[in-house]
Write a protein that holds these residues in place. Structure first.
Motif, PDB file in Angstrom:
ATOM      1  N   TYR A   1      -2.809  -4.457  -8.787  1.00 14.49           N
ATOM      2  CA  TYR A   1      -2.770  -3.303  -7.884  1.00 14.49           C
ATOM      3  C   TYR A   1      -2.751  -3.690  -6.411  1.00 14.49           C
ATOM      4  CZ  TYR A   1      -3.824  -0.249 -11.835  1.00 14.49           C
ATOM      5  OH  TYR A   1      -3.766   0.447 -12.996  1.00 14.49           O
ATOM      6  N   GLY A   2      -2.089  -2.855  -5.629  1.00 16.56           N
ATOM      7  CA  GLY A   2      -2.170  -2.922  -4.176  1.00 16.56           C
ATOM      8  C   GLY A   2      -3.297  -2.026  -3.691  1.00 16.56           C
ATOM      9  N   LYS A   3      -3.360  -1.800  -2.402  1.00 11.97           N
ATOM     10  CA  LYS A   3      -4.426  -0.978  -1.817  1.00 11.97           C
ATOM     11  C   LYS A   3      -4.205   0.500  -2.116  1.00 11.97           C
ATOM     12  CE  LYS A   3      -5.700  -3.879   2.145  1.00 11.97           C
ATOM     13  NZ  LYS A   3      -5.819  -3.925   3.625  1.00 11.97           N
ATOM     14  N   TYR A   4      -5.300   1.255  -2.113  1.00 10.45           N
ATOM     15  CA  TYR A   4      -5.224   2.705  -2.259  1.00 10.45           C
ATOM     16  C   TYR A   4      -4.536   3.323  -1.033  1.00 10.45           C
ATOM     17  CZ  TYR A   4      -8.613   2.762  -6.129  1.00 10.45           C
ATOM     18  OH  TYR A   4      -9.251   2.594  -7.327  1.00 10.45           O
TER      19      TYR A   4
ATOM     20  N   LYS B   1       0.842  -1.198   0.000  1.00 12.00           N
ATOM     21  CA  LYS B   1       0.000   0.000   0.000  1.00 12.00           C
ATOM     22  C   LYS B   1       0.878   1.249   0.000  1.00 12.00           C
ATOM     23  CE  LYS B   1      -3.481   2.403   2.823  1.00 12.00           C
ATOM     24  NZ  LYS B   1      -4.308   2.323   4.044  1.00 12.00           N
ATOM     25  N   VAL B   2       0.507   2.245  -0.807  1.00 12.10           N
ATOM     26  CA  VAL B   2       1.245   3.509  -0.853  1.00 12.10           C
ATOM     27  C   VAL B   2       1.016   4.286   0.449  1.00 12.10           C
ATOM     28  CG1 VAL B   2       1.378   5.764  -1.975  1.00 12.10           C
ATOM     29  CG2 VAL B   2       1.205   3.696  -3.362  1.00 12.10           C
TER      30      VAL B   2
ATOM     31  N   LYS C   1      -5.673  10.211  -4.380  1.00 13.12           N
ATOM     32  CA  LYS C   1      -5.237   8.917  -3.864  1.00 13.12           C
ATOM     33  C   LYS C   1      -4.238   8.337  -4.862  1.00 13.12           C
ATOM     34  CE  LYS C   1      -9.247   7.365  -1.156  1.00 13.12           C
ATOM     35  NZ  LYS C   1     -10.267   6.286  -0.994  1.00 13.12           N
ATOM     36  N   VAL C   2      -3.380   7.456  -4.366  1.00 12.74           N
ATOM     37  CA  VAL C   2      -2.396   6.775  -5.224  1.00 12.74           C
ATOM     38  C   VAL C   2      -2.350   5.310  -4.831  1.00 12.74           C
ATOM     39  CG1 VAL C   2       0.029   6.670  -5.942  1.00 12.74           C
ATOM     40  CG2 VAL C   2      -1.015   8.887  -5.410  1.00 12.74           C
TER      41      VAL C   2
ATOM     42  N   VAL D   1       7.178   2.031  -2.885  1.00 13.39           N
ATOM     43  CA  VAL D   1       6.679   0.706  -2.520  1.00 13.39           C
ATOM     44  C   VAL D   1       7.627  -0.329  -3.115  1.00 13.39           C
ATOM     45  CG1 VAL D   1       4.794  -0.950  -2.778  1.00 13.39           C
ATOM     46  CG2 VAL D   1       4.284   1.484  -2.391  1.00 13.39           C
ATOM     47  N   LYS D   2       8.147  -1.185  -2.265  1.00 16.41           N
ATOM     48  CA  LYS D   2       9.130  -2.180  -2.702  1.00 16.41           C
ATOM     49  C   LYS D   2       8.535  -3.109  -3.764  1.00 16.41           C
ATOM     50  CE  LYS D   2      12.249  -5.750  -0.925  1.00 16.41           C
ATOM     51  NZ  LYS D   2      12.695  -6.488   0.293  1.00 16.41           N
ATOM     52  N   GLY D   3       9.267  -3.260  -4.851  1.00 19.34           N
ATOM     53  CA  GLY D   3       8.875  -4.187  -5.900  1.00 19.34           C
ATOM     54  C   GLY D   3       7.809  -3.677  -6.845  1.00 19.34           C
ATOM     55  N   ALA D   4       7.332  -2.429  -6.655  1.00 18.69           N
ATOM     56  CA  ALA D   4       6.275  -1.906  -7.516  1.00 18.69           C
ATOM     57  C   ALA D   4       6.821  -1.590  -8.909  1.00 18.69           C
ATOM     58  CB  ALA D   4       5.655  -0.665  -6.898  1.00 18.69           C
TER      59      ALA D   4
END
Length: 350
Positions: free
Chosen positions: A122-125, A47-48, A109-110, A68-71
């Motif tokens: 995608y990860g969480k907002y 999550k950002v 939001k990101v 964010v690691k690995g993004a």
């Protein structure tokens, strides 16, 4: 049968991982092992956090957040009509939103994503971030009216939360007030004094924070307060002191004869001592005087009024030998006819 069991297991695993907040794309005819790999990758998208902003101008906002690691990248969203809409993607941890209206609040939001087999997972907002663009520069600042102790300013209305007013005080610009309207009266100023002012608009992020965004300063306006037509006790004291000193210098009779006063039982060691006696004791109620001259306080101010008195003193000392000292100045006594009020009366003692 075996394939059916594997598909069932994949669906169960996908459902479990989706519970973590990861967004999983449709299988789209992918093999079960590819689908399982995507689900696993989705679970690892963080999550950002740390979303912040910097307002660059009245139309641009720069967003920044923690990596964010690995993004593979990030997608930025802005709220409109109650819904967060995608603005764009970026690879780094910064994104500049452009072409925004001036002095407007915006919410962002990101979220991070990984690209797996050509698909974004995608990860969480992030938490939403509220900020605003700067207002435009204030225009039309002018001096509407001037008093002896106040200056009224006015300007053209623009979009903002409020306007801040600044005054040049000893070479430094200081904020002296704020208003939501398009005029402001600066009070408690000194008469006949020049002042400089300027303003700028302010936009707050929201009503609960003190994070302010400012437009450019307006041009500077200059105003000079009017001269006061009021005579103060300080004016009277200053006038009395200056005219007493002036009269002392012209009182040749006293300078020549004060040492002879011992004949009348009055003895003074110095001329200064005798002058002090006159100033402290010889007032109209306690001594003889042969004239009272009333001269009005002029609109040009204290200095001009004193000059008028001095010219009168010069004339009297030149034409009358028996008048030797001016000792008392006060408000014009009743019965003296003068053309303006207030004024002062000068008593010539003999």
């Amino acid at each position: 049968m075996k394939n059916g069991m594997k598909k069932t297991a994949a669906v169960v695993m996908a459902a479990m991982l989706m519970g973590t907040g990861a967004v999983v794309p449709a299988a789209e005819n992918m093999g079960i092992f590819s689908q399982t790999a995507i689900v696993a990758e989705a679970a690892s998208v963080g999550k950002v956090t740390g979303l912040k902003s910097k307002t660059l101008s009245n139309s641009e906002i720069q967003l920044n957040w923690s990596k964010v690691k690995g993004a593979s990248g990030y997608t930025v969203y802005m709220r409109k009509n109650g819904k967060y809409n995608k603005l764009g993607d970026c690879k780094g941890t910064s994104y500049t939103v452009k072409k925004l209206p001036n002095a407007t609040r915006e919410n962002f939001k990101v979220r991070a994503y990984k690209t797996v087999k050509g698909k974004k997972v995608y990860g969480k907002y992030s938490a939403n971030w509220n900020t605003a663009t700067n207002p435009q520069a204030c225009k039309g600042l002018k001096v509407s009216s001037v008093g002896t102790d106040s200056v009224k300013l006015s300007w053209t209305k623009i979009g903002c939360t409020n306007y801040r007013i600044y005054q040049n005080i000893k070479g430094e610009w200081k904020e002296i007030g704020k208003t939501t309207g398009t005029s402001y009266t600066v009070k408690k100023l000194a008469p006949a004094t020049k002042y400089q002012f300027k303003i700028r608009a302010c936009k707050q992020d929201d009503k609960k924070t003190n994070n302010n965004h400012y437009g450019k300063y307006s041009g500077v306006v200059t105003a000079t307060t009017k001269k006061s037509d009021k005579i103060t006790q300080a004016d009277i004291d200053a006038m009395k002191a200056e005219l007493t000193a002036y009269s002392r210098n012209k009182a040749e009779y006293i300078k020549e004869h004060y040492t002879e006063f011992w004949k009348y039982g009055i003895d003074y060691n110095t001329l200064e001592e005798y002058f002090v006696m006159l100033e402290n004791k010889l007032v109209p109620d306690e001594s003889s005087y042969d004239a009272v001259y009333a001269i009005p306080y002029t609109q040009k101010g204290l200095a001009d009024t004193i000059a008028l008195y001095k010219r009168k003193l010069d004339y009297l000392y030149e034409t009358r030998g028996d008048v030797y000292y001016v000792v008392y100045i006060e408000d014009c006594p009743n019965g003296h006819l003068v053309n303006s009020n207030p004024c002062w009366a000068t008593y010539f003692l003999y």
